[in-house]
Design an enzyme around this catalytic site. Structure first.
Site, mmCIF file in Angstrom:
data_model
loop_
_atom_site.group_PDB
_atom_site.id
_atom_site.type_symbol
_atom_site.label_atom_id
_atom_site.label_comp_id
_atom_site.label_asym_id
_atom_site.label_seq_id
_atom_site.Cartn_x
_atom_site.Cartn_y
_atom_site.Cartn_z
ATOM 1 N N SER A 181 2.235 -5.232 3.062
ATOM 2 C CA SER A 181 1.752 -4.195 1.895
ATOM 3 C C SER A 181 2.802 -4.048 0.926
ATOM 4 O O SER A 181 3.778 -3.592 1.582
ATOM 5 C CB SER A 181 1.173 -3.145 2.421
ATOM 6 O OG SER A 181 0.641 -2.365 1.560
ATOM 7 N N GLY A 182 2.725 -4.274 -0.133
ATOM 8 C CA GLY A 182 3.638 -4.265 -1.228
ATOM 9 C C GLY A 182 4.647 -5.468 -1.368
ATOM 10 O O GLY A 182 5.644 -5.071 -2.292
ATOM 11 N N THR A 225 -0.984 -9.553 -4.434
ATOM 12 C CA THR A 225 -2.124 -9.395 -5.357
ATOM 13 C C THR A 225 -1.793 -9.941 -6.930
ATOM 14 O O THR A 225 -2.303 -10.681 -7.538
ATOM 15 C CB THR A 225 -2.463 -7.973 -5.827
ATOM 16 O OG1 THR A 225 -2.992 -7.479 -4.200
ATOM 17 C CG2 THR A 225 -3.674 -7.756 -6.569
ATOM 18 N N ASN A 265 2.976 0.966 -1.789
ATOM 19 C CA ASN A 265 2.722 0.165 -2.849
ATOM 20 C C ASN A 265 1.620 0.972 -3.655
ATOM 21 O O ASN A 265 0.919 1.622 -3.359
ATOM 22 C CB ASN A 265 1.916 -0.997 -2.210
ATOM 23 C CG ASN A 265 1.190 -2.053 -3.117
ATOM 24 O OD1 ASN A 265 1.521 -1.837 -4.285
ATOM 25 N ND2 ASN A 265 0.701 -3.078 -2.652
ATOM 26 N N SER A 315 -2.295 -1.111 -4.019
ATOM 27 C CA SER A 315 -2.422 -1.580 -2.520
ATOM 28 C C SER A 315 -3.949 -1.989 -2.427
ATOM 29 O O SER A 315 -4.791 -1.208 -2.562
ATOM 30 C CB SER A 315 -2.004 -0.782 -1.422
ATOM 31 O OG SER A 315 -2.183 -1.362 -0.215
ATOM 32 N N SER A 316 -4.205 -3.372 -2.244
ATOM 33 C CA SER A 316 -5.739 -3.769 -2.044
ATOM 34 C C SER A 316 -5.937 -3.185 -0.680
ATOM 35 O O SER A 316 -5.318 -3.372 0.468
ATOM 36 C CB SER A 316 -5.705 -5.399 -1.899
ATOM 37 O OG SER A 316 -5.185 -5.980 -3.010
ATOM 38 N N GLY A 360 -1.720 -7.212 4.068
ATOM 39 C CA GLY A 360 -0.674 -7.662 5.000
ATOM 40 C C GLY A 360 -0.417 -6.636 6.187
ATOM 41 O O GLY A 360 -1.088 -5.763 6.364
ATOM 42 N N GLU A 401 0.486 -3.921 8.537
ATOM 43 C CA GLU A 401 0.875 -2.676 8.366
ATOM 44 C C GLU A 401 1.454 -2.026 9.625
ATOM 45 O O GLU A 401 0.631 -1.886 10.548
ATOM 46 C CB GLU A 401 -0.482 -1.818 7.976
ATOM 47 C CG GLU A 401 -0.791 -2.435 6.429
ATOM 48 C CD GLU A 401 -1.876 -1.365 5.725
ATOM 49 O OE1 GLU A 401 -1.944 -1.488 4.369
ATOM 50 O OE2 GLU A 401 -2.655 -0.587 6.181
#
Length: 672
Positions: free
Chosen positions: A107-108, A112, A157, A160-161, A384, A386
């Protein structure tokens, strides 16, 4: 072409395969650092792209950059996400095969953004006809809408999705984009009703309050200040300086009009969003019999108006539950705690199903029925790995998903590579790698895996709890090498495991999960009484989301864990049938700071993204291989014997061609 490479572009090595000390991790890290310090965020490992998030605008995504990468041989220019996109596109056009680009990282790390850049590249560089402009615009504009409803600020993030997304871009035989299709995975519904400190709910709520016109907000019964809404203010950061909700609202509003949303659709959609916010502000009190009541019905009236349901029926459904006895229905009052549960379950169900409706609506606007023969390039941008201070059911699902994708990568690259050399009868030094099938089985094996054990606890008659689930885990998978609990904790000095926790050793490292909420989130139950209210709604979207037929079906719906497991296996089937390209995204530091390179954090990501193994495999074999027919087709014009036509077997034609060019025997091998 060499002139386009500046001295700066050549800092370090552009392709890790060419590193001298190739097998050493320090050399790998050093090369990444050198390039990052010059803002060179892309480096190859063969055809895999490693991308480091710069956390700043670098001006490398201009029109002229796009033109530069169009139709150019893959290694002629500096590494770039455009090269990956262009390569997949050329291969698709020349060989008429389907491709997918797998974008992974935690994540981050910039996944995306990478998928957006690829979409923009196709939109700008593919041949285009006026009638197909619409398909192109819709593909591009589906992104901001899905991000508004599916992304949120987390600690890691700002965008974040919170759902997984697989998108097929469909091309006709001329290579023109003609349509698309999106599949979404497991939207994080729990965020609707609760956010951790420093996190926000989904963007769309804040965008609506910040950017919505005065008349719209008045019609929805909303105030501008997000702090007034319980569902928006638990993370104490409703306002975030790096996010411009007002501007984003404008982008989303204009996107709606391009993707075929009618005035009626929007009125219904905003009504649903507002009703979720009003729901969060419904307050319960306990009466002297210990039952829940709603003393102030102000919010109930708004919800009833927006969803087109009867206020008194809604009020009853939030404080009572229907229980079916043998011959009649009995209505029982709920306790305060169960009423809060019912309210939150309703908010999550409404939002979750509306998100699915939204994806379907976008798909129907992307669909192109006129084209039967289509090739596709799939883009997979999925959550991603986590690891937070507190990891719950969501992190468990997300990390299991990453585990499955890692397994796919091993199957497709490491294992397949070795098998290919054997099959082709070419000598090969086997490469050691960690095969994570053992962890996937621990989670998803039928009857034995963690998901099955969780499902069993969810349907067990009698008082099943998160703690009884943990005890069942200890009993059934306690001996597994990758599983630990406090009871089974190994050597001292390990980070302590709490009473309600279990720890899994994933391929990416250890993660400790707290079982609190596992049963509830896996069951995802909405009381029948509330379902009846939603089925009677006059809101057109909810009418499509909550069908009366559902009330007649007495069978227990599959649990969230099982649904997710099944949708993942169908995703893997989609991917296995296509040619892969890979982008591995790396987060350089935890604080989103430009030019800060945190060695320890990056080393961890190199390890779990399997980059060193990938490099070893790439070094051990031939970086390029083509089937005889394709090779001959592409290069036959270089040799008088093969041009314009070669009439013998393709393998002999290739041999003749290669000898004519003058390759030495150690520079190539001919497979079967």
């Amino acid at each position: 072409m060499e002139s386009t490479l500046t001295a700066r572009d050549k800092v370090g090595v552009q392709d890790f395969v060419l590193l001298d000390a190739y097998t050493s991790e320090p050399a790998f890290l050093d090369n990444l650092r050198k390039r990052f310090s010059e803002n060179l965020i892309y480096t190859y490992i063969g055809t895999l792209l490693v991308s480091v998030n710069p956390y700043q605008e670098l001006g490398i995504y201009t029109m002229s950059q796009m033109e530069l990468y169009q139709g150019v041989n893959f290694f002629e220019l500096p590494p770039h996400v455009y090269a990956i996109a262009d390569n997949a596109y050329r291969m698709m056009c020349s060989e008429l095969t389907n491709h997918f680009i797998l974008i992974s990282g935690e994540s981050g790390a910039g996944k995306t953004e990478a998928s957006k850049k690829i979409l923009q590249y196709f939109a700008v560089t593919c041949p285009m006809t006026e009638s197909l402009q619409i398909a192109r615009d819709r593909l591009l504009l589906s992104n901001p809408v899905l991000e508004a409803f599916g992304n949120a600020k987390t600690l890691r993030n700002d965008n974040s999705s919170r759902f997984g997304k697989y998108m097929d871009i469909q091309f006709d035989y001329k290579g023109i984009p003609v349509g698309g299709h999106i599949i979404s995975y497991l939207i994080e519904k729990s965020r609707v009703v609760y956010q951790n400190q420093g996190e926000r709910n989904f963007h769309i709520f804040y965008q609506l309050l910040e950017g919505g016109e005065e008349e719209l907000l008045a019609y929805l019964g909303l105030e501008r200040d997000p702090q007034l809404y319980k569902y928006l203010s638990q993370g104490h950061c409703a306002k975030e300086s790096s996010i411009n909700d007002k501007n984003d609202w404008k982008t989303v509003s204009s996107a709606f009009s391009v993707i075929d949303f009618t005035e009626d659709d929007l009125e219904n959609l905003f009504g649903i969003l507002a009703s979720v916010l009003h729901l969060g502000n419904v307050c319960f009190e306990e009466n002297h019999q210990g039952c829940a009541t709603i003393p102030d019905t102000h919010e109930i009236k708004w919800i009833a108006k927006l969803l087109g349901v009867h206020p008194s029926i809604l009020l009853e459904a939030l404080t009572h539950r229907k229980i079916e006895a043998k011959t009649e229905e009995v209505i029982c009052p709920l306790t305060l705690e169960l009423s809060v549960y019912a309210r939150d379950a309703m908010a999550k169900a409404i939002y979750g199903r509306t998100f699915t409706w939204l994806v379907n609506k976008i798909n129907s606007s992307l669909e192109n029925k006129d084209f039967t023969k289509k090739t596709v390039i799939g883009l997979l941008d999925i959550y991603g790995f986590e690891v937070f201070d507190k990891n719950g059911f969501e992190q468990f699902c997300i990390n299991y998903c990453n585990e499955k994708l890692q397994q796919l990568l091993i199957e497709r690259t490491l294992k397949a590579e070795q098998a290919e050399y054997e099959m082709e009868g070419i000598e090969w030094e086997p490469i050691q790698y960690f095969n994570n099938k053992i962890i996937c089985d621990l989670v998803d094996e039928r009857h034995k895996g963690i998901i099955s054990i969780l499902d069993e606890e969810c349907i067990r008659p009698g008082p099943a709890t998160d703690l009884s689930f943990l005890e069942k885990l200890e009993e059934k998978v306690g001996q597994h090498a990758h599983f630990q609990t406090r009871k089974l904790a190994g050597p001292k000095g390990r980070k302590r495991i709490g009473w309600m926790e279990f720890r899994l050793s994933h391929y990416a490292g250890e993660v400790t999960y707290c079982t609190k909420g596992f049963l509830e989130k896996n069951n995802d139950l909405l009381y029948r009484h509330l379902k009846e209210v939603l089925c009677s709604s006059k809101n057109r979207i909810l009418k499509e989301c909550f069908l009366v037929a559902e009330l007649e079906n007495r069978r227990r719906p599959p649990t969230v864990g099982t649904q997710f497991k099944n949708s993942l296996s169908s995703l893997l089937e989609i991917l296995i049938s296509k040619e892969p390209s890979y982008i591995r995204c790396i987060k350089p530091n935890e604080r989103k700071e430009p030019s800060k390179f945190d060695d320890l954090l990056i080393r961890h990501q190199i390890k779990y993204l399997g980059l060193m193994e990938h490099l070893r495999v790439r070094r051990a074999g031939f970086a390029h291989r083509r089937k005889y027919e394709h090779f001959l087709q592409r290069y036959k014009s270089l040799c008088p014997d093969t041009w314009p036509h070669w009439h013998g077997p393709p393998a002999e034609g290739v041999e003749r061609l290669i000898q004519y060019i003058g390759y030495t025997p150690e520079e190539y091998k001919l497979g079967r």
